[in-house]
Design a protein around this motif. Structure first.
Motif, PDB file in Angstrom:
ATOM      1  N   ALA A 155      64.425  56.783  63.581  1.00  0.00           N
ATOM      2  CA  ALA A 155      63.790  55.830  62.662  1.00  0.00           C
ATOM      3  C   ALA A 155      62.296  56.067  62.546  1.00  0.00           C
ATOM      4  O   ALA A 155      61.720  55.959  61.456  1.00  0.00           O
ATOM      5  CB  ALA A 155      64.057  54.403  63.126  1.00  0.00           C
ATOM      6  N   TRP A 156      61.643  56.422  63.678  1.00  0.00           N
ATOM      7  CA  TRP A 156      60.185  56.585  63.666  1.00  0.00           C
ATOM      8  C   TRP A 156      59.750  57.830  62.899  1.00  0.00           C
ATOM      9  O   TRP A 156      58.579  57.934  62.516  1.00  0.00           O
ATOM     10  CB  TRP A 156      59.642  56.641  65.091  1.00  0.00           C
ATOM     11  CG  TRP A 156      60.193  55.603  66.013  1.00  0.00           C
ATOM     12  CD1 TRP A 156      60.736  55.803  67.241  1.00  0.00           C
ATOM     13  CD2 TRP A 156      60.271  54.181  65.791  1.00  0.00           C
ATOM     14  NE1 TRP A 156      61.155  54.616  67.801  1.00  0.00           N
ATOM     15  CE2 TRP A 156      60.874  53.613  66.927  1.00  0.00           C
ATOM     16  CE3 TRP A 156      59.891  53.338  64.739  1.00  0.00           C
ATOM     17  CZ2 TRP A 156      61.101  52.243  67.055  1.00  0.00           C
ATOM     18  CZ3 TRP A 156      60.129  51.976  64.854  1.00  0.00           C
ATOM     19  CH2 TRP A 156      60.717  51.445  65.991  1.00  0.00           C
ATOM     20  N   THR A 157      60.686  58.754  62.669  1.00  0.00           N
ATOM     21  CA  THR A 157      60.344  59.930  61.855  1.00  0.00           C
ATOM     22  C   THR A 157      60.433  59.619  60.368  1.00  0.00           C
ATOM     23  O   THR A 157      59.947  60.396  59.544  1.00  0.00           O
ATOM     24  CB  THR A 157      61.273  61.112  62.180  1.00  0.00           C
ATOM     25  OG1 THR A 157      62.601  60.840  61.695  1.00  0.00           O
ATOM     26  CG2 THR A 157      61.325  61.382  63.672  1.00  0.00           C
ATOM     27  N   LEU A 158      61.041  58.495  60.029  1.00  0.00           N
ATOM     28  CA  LEU A 158      61.237  58.114  58.629  1.00  0.00           C
ATOM     29  C   LEU A 158      60.226  57.067  58.162  1.00  0.00           C
ATOM     30  O   LEU A 158      59.880  57.020  56.978  1.00  0.00           O
ATOM     31  CB  LEU A 158      62.662  57.573  58.430  1.00  0.00           C
ATOM     32  CG  LEU A 158      63.792  58.537  58.819  1.00  0.00           C
ATOM     33  CD1 LEU A 158      65.137  57.837  58.706  1.00  0.00           C
ATOM     34  CD2 LEU A 158      63.768  59.780  57.929  1.00  0.00           C
ATOM     35  N   ALA A 159      59.768  56.238  59.090  1.00  0.00           N
ATOM     36  CA  ALA A 159      58.784  55.200  58.745  1.00  0.00           C
ATOM     37  C   ALA A 159      58.046  54.792  60.009  1.00  0.00           C
ATOM     38  O   ALA A 159      58.656  54.626  61.069  1.00  0.00           O
ATOM     39  CB  ALA A 159      59.463  53.987  58.110  1.00  0.00           C
TER      40      ALA A 159
ATOM     41  N   PRO B 258      56.113  52.336  62.633  1.00  0.00           N
ATOM     42  CA  PRO B 258      56.360  50.938  62.999  1.00  0.00           C
ATOM     43  C   PRO B 258      55.590  49.940  62.139  1.00  0.00           C
ATOM     44  O   PRO B 258      56.127  48.878  61.779  1.00  0.00           O
ATOM     45  CB  PRO B 258      55.918  50.876  64.473  1.00  0.00           C
ATOM     46  CG  PRO B 258      56.164  52.254  64.981  1.00  0.00           C
ATOM     47  CD  PRO B 258      55.824  53.157  63.825  1.00  0.00           C
ATOM     48  N   GLU B 259      54.329  50.266  61.784  1.00  0.00           N
ATOM     49  CA  GLU B 259      53.523  49.344  60.979  1.00  0.00           C
ATOM     50  C   GLU B 259      54.153  49.123  59.600  1.00  0.00           C
ATOM     51  O   GLU B 259      54.148  47.999  59.072  1.00  0.00           O
ATOM     52  CB  GLU B 259      52.102  49.886  60.825  1.00  0.00           C
ATOM     53  CG  GLU B 259      51.316  49.958  62.118  1.00  0.00           C
ATOM     54  CD  GLU B 259      51.681  51.155  62.985  1.00  0.00           C
ATOM     55  OE1 GLU B 259      51.226  51.194  64.148  1.00  0.00           O
ATOM     56  OE2 GLU B 259      52.408  52.058  62.508  1.00  0.00           O
ATOM     57  N   ARG B 260      54.686  50.176  59.019  1.00  0.00           N
ATOM     58  CA  ARG B 260      55.340  50.055  57.699  1.00  0.00           C
ATOM     59  C   ARG B 260      56.622  49.254  57.818  1.00  0.00           C
ATOM     60  O   ARG B 260      56.945  48.454  56.938  1.00  0.00           O
ATOM     61  CB  ARG B 260      55.625  51.456  57.127  1.00  0.00           C
ATOM     62  CG  ARG B 260      56.332  51.419  55.778  1.00  0.00           C
ATOM     63  CD  ARG B 260      55.431  50.852  54.690  1.00  0.00           C
ATOM     64  NE  ARG B 260      56.145  50.645  53.434  1.00  0.00           N
ATOM     65  CZ  ARG B 260      56.681  49.485  53.050  1.00  0.00           C
ATOM     66  NH1 ARG B 260      56.616  48.419  53.840  1.00  0.00           N
ATOM     67  NH2 ARG B 260      57.290  49.386  51.883  1.00  0.00           N
ATOM     68  N   ILE B 261      57.340  49.469  58.886  1.00  0.00           N
ATOM     69  CA  ILE B 261      58.587  48.740  59.108  1.00  0.00           C
ATOM     70  C   ILE B 261      58.313  47.245  59.277  1.00  0.00           C
ATOM     71  O   ILE B 261      59.023  46.403  58.715  1.00  0.00           O
ATOM     72  CB  ILE B 261      59.318  49.308  60.338  1.00  0.00           C
ATOM     73  CG1 ILE B 261      59.798  50.740  60.037  1.00  0.00           C
ATOM     74  CG2 ILE B 261      60.485  48.419  60.746  1.00  0.00           C
ATOM     75  CD1 ILE B 261      60.276  51.495  61.265  1.00  0.00           C
ATOM     76  N   LEU B 262      57.281  46.916  60.026  1.00  0.00           N
ATOM     77  CA  LEU B 262      56.934  45.508  60.234  1.00  0.00           C
ATOM     78  C   LEU B 262      56.506  44.837  58.933  1.00  0.00           C
ATOM     79  O   LEU B 262      56.862  43.683  58.674  1.00  0.00           O
ATOM     80  CB  LEU B 262      55.836  45.391  61.281  1.00  0.00           C
ATOM     81  CG  LEU B 262      56.267  45.730  62.710  1.00  0.00           C
ATOM     82  CD1 LEU B 262      55.055  45.838  63.618  1.00  0.00           C
ATOM     83  CD2 LEU B 262      57.240  44.680  63.231  1.00  0.00           C
ATOM     84  N   ALA B 263      55.766  45.568  58.105  1.00  0.00           N
ATOM     85  CA  ALA B 263      55.366  45.013  56.807  1.00  0.00           C
ATOM     86  C   ALA B 263      56.594  44.762  55.937  1.00  0.00           C
ATOM     87  O   ALA B 263      56.696  43.724  55.258  1.00  0.00           O
ATOM     88  CB  ALA B 263      54.399  45.958  56.107  1.00  0.00           C
ATOM     89  N   ALA B 264      57.545  45.695  55.972  1.00  0.00           N
ATOM     90  CA  ALA B 264      58.768  45.534  55.183  1.00  0.00           C
ATOM     91  C   ALA B 264      59.592  44.357  55.687  1.00  0.00           C
ATOM     92  O   ALA B 264      60.184  43.609  54.897  1.00  0.00           O
ATOM     93  CB  ALA B 264      59.586  46.824  55.239  1.00  0.00           C
ATOM     94  N   ARG B 265      59.632  44.177  56.997  1.00  0.00           N
ATOM     95  CA  ARG B 265      60.376  43.043  57.554  1.00  0.00           C
ATOM     96  C   ARG B 265      59.775  41.723  57.080  1.00  0.00           C
ATOM     97  O   ARG B 265      60.516  40.795  56.702  1.00  0.00           O
ATOM     98  CB  ARG B 265      60.369  43.107  59.079  1.00  0.00           C
ATOM     99  CG  ARG B 265      61.147  41.981  59.734  1.00  0.00           C
ATOM    100  CD  ARG B 265      61.196  42.086  61.234  1.00  0.00           C
ATOM    101  NE  ARG B 265      59.899  41.831  61.856  1.00  0.00           N
ATOM    102  CZ  ARG B 265      59.760  41.544  63.161  1.00  0.00           C
ATOM    103  NH1 ARG B 265      60.815  41.500  63.955  1.00  0.00           N
ATOM    104  NH2 ARG B 265      58.559  41.321  63.662  1.00  0.00           N
ATOM    105  N   THR B 266      58.460  41.622  57.084  1.00  0.00           N
ATOM    106  CA  THR B 266      57.812  40.401  56.620  1.00  0.00           C
ATOM    107  C   THR B 266      58.088  40.165  55.139  1.00  0.00           C
ATOM    108  O   THR B 266      58.355  39.025  54.718  1.00  0.00           O
ATOM    109  CB  THR B 266      56.300  40.472  56.865  1.00  0.00           C
ATOM    110  OG1 THR B 266      56.059  40.646  58.265  1.00  0.00           O
ATOM    111  CG2 THR B 266      55.607  39.205  56.395  1.00  0.00           C
TER     112      THR B 266
END
Length: 290
Positions: A81-85, A87-95
């Motif tokens: 997962a970390w090679t695709l996005a 963590p900061e981008r993932i957290l923004a998407a979750r919000t």
């Protein structure tokens, strides 16, 4: 019994608030936002979004902190997962996903109401009593910035309370000698968690692995031949829940009975509204949410 001495209230408050956090794992907005961020559809989004507050950790850390998932299932998604996005981008998407889901399920009028603002303030105040020591998932979430909109403040506060309780629950399971799969099986047979098929599917355990662990629990006298909890098993689960509740009391003691009950009142109404609007799929949980 004095309010601070009745540890069962910790579960009472958790039960009505948690749907407002956990709906984020089931609503379509989450998968849409996380795949738009670069992740693959399906379970990858769950593992990545919940562990992202800890940074790009490996599968061992995720398995340890999530506890009842098959290590093989986790390793299919982490660390890829970390090679695709990031963590900061993932957290923004979750919000973004939670914001959209709350607006759809609760509506603009409810989200702008004084009750939501009050609940957000109360829940945030409750988190001020939480300590990060020995609680890695809570600590990761506690390091995140607070959002500004009241409904997102409420969601973030409930997420903190949930992970704080969850870390304490894992400590109780370890103390009482129940590994991840054993914990999942014994909780499922209480009728208060997932139905068996959903537990196996979402946690990644095969029928063979499940049956083998159930056999070990029978040999240990925790389950009977029919697969139900024995008297020993009932006491074991009760002791674990008591330890979990004792470790989760600090936020509610900080609020005090009157304010904690007010948060319970508002949270129950919001959770029931979200559930009625279709926040959770049918056939997953043995008992209805909220």
């Amino acid at each position: 019994m004095a309010f601070g001495d009745d540890v069962a209230v910790a579960y009472r408050y958790h039960r009505v608030l948690d749907p407002l956090h956990s709906l984020g794992y089931f609503v379509p907005e989450t998968d849409e936002a996380l795949t738009a961020a670069g992740l693959r559809p399906g379970r990858m989004g769950y593992f990545a979004s919940r562990s992202a507050p800890m940074g790009p950790v490996g599968p061992g850390v995720v398995t340890a902190t999530f506890y009842n998932f098959s290590p093989e299932l986790v390793a299919r998604h982490i660390p890829r997962a970390w090679t695709l996005a990031a963590p900061e981008r993932i957290l923004a998407a979750r919000t973004e996903a939670v914001d959209a889901a709350f607006k759809r399920l609760l509506g603009a009028e409810t989200l702008a109401s004084p009750d939501v603002a009050e609940a957000a303030e109360l829940a945030r105040e409750a988190t001020a009593a939480c300590s990060a020591e020995g609680r890695p998932l809570y600590a990761g979430h506690a390091d995140l910035d607070w959002p500004s909109e009241p409904h997102l403040v409420l969601w973030h506060a409930i997420s903190l309370l949930r992970e704080y309780r969850g870390d304490g629950h894992i400590a109780a399971l370890v103390e009482h000698g129940l590994g991840g799969l054993a914990a999942l099986i014994t909780h499922t047979v209480t009728g208060r968690g997932f139905v068996v098929a959903a537990a196996k599917k979402t946690r990644g355990w095969s029928d063979e692995e499940w049956d083998a662990e159930a056999g070990r629990l029978r040999d240990a006298g925790v389950l009977d031949e029919a697969g139900a909890l024995t008297e020993v098993g009932e006491k074991l689960r009760a002791d674990i829940e008591d330890a979990t509740n004792r470790a989760a009391m600090a936020p509610w003691i900080r609020l005090g009975e009157e304010r904690a009950d007010r948060l319970h009142e508002i949270g129950r109404a919001l959770s029931r509204q979200a559930v009625a609007a279709g926040a959770f799929p049918e056939g997953v949980f043995a008992t209805p949410k909220a």
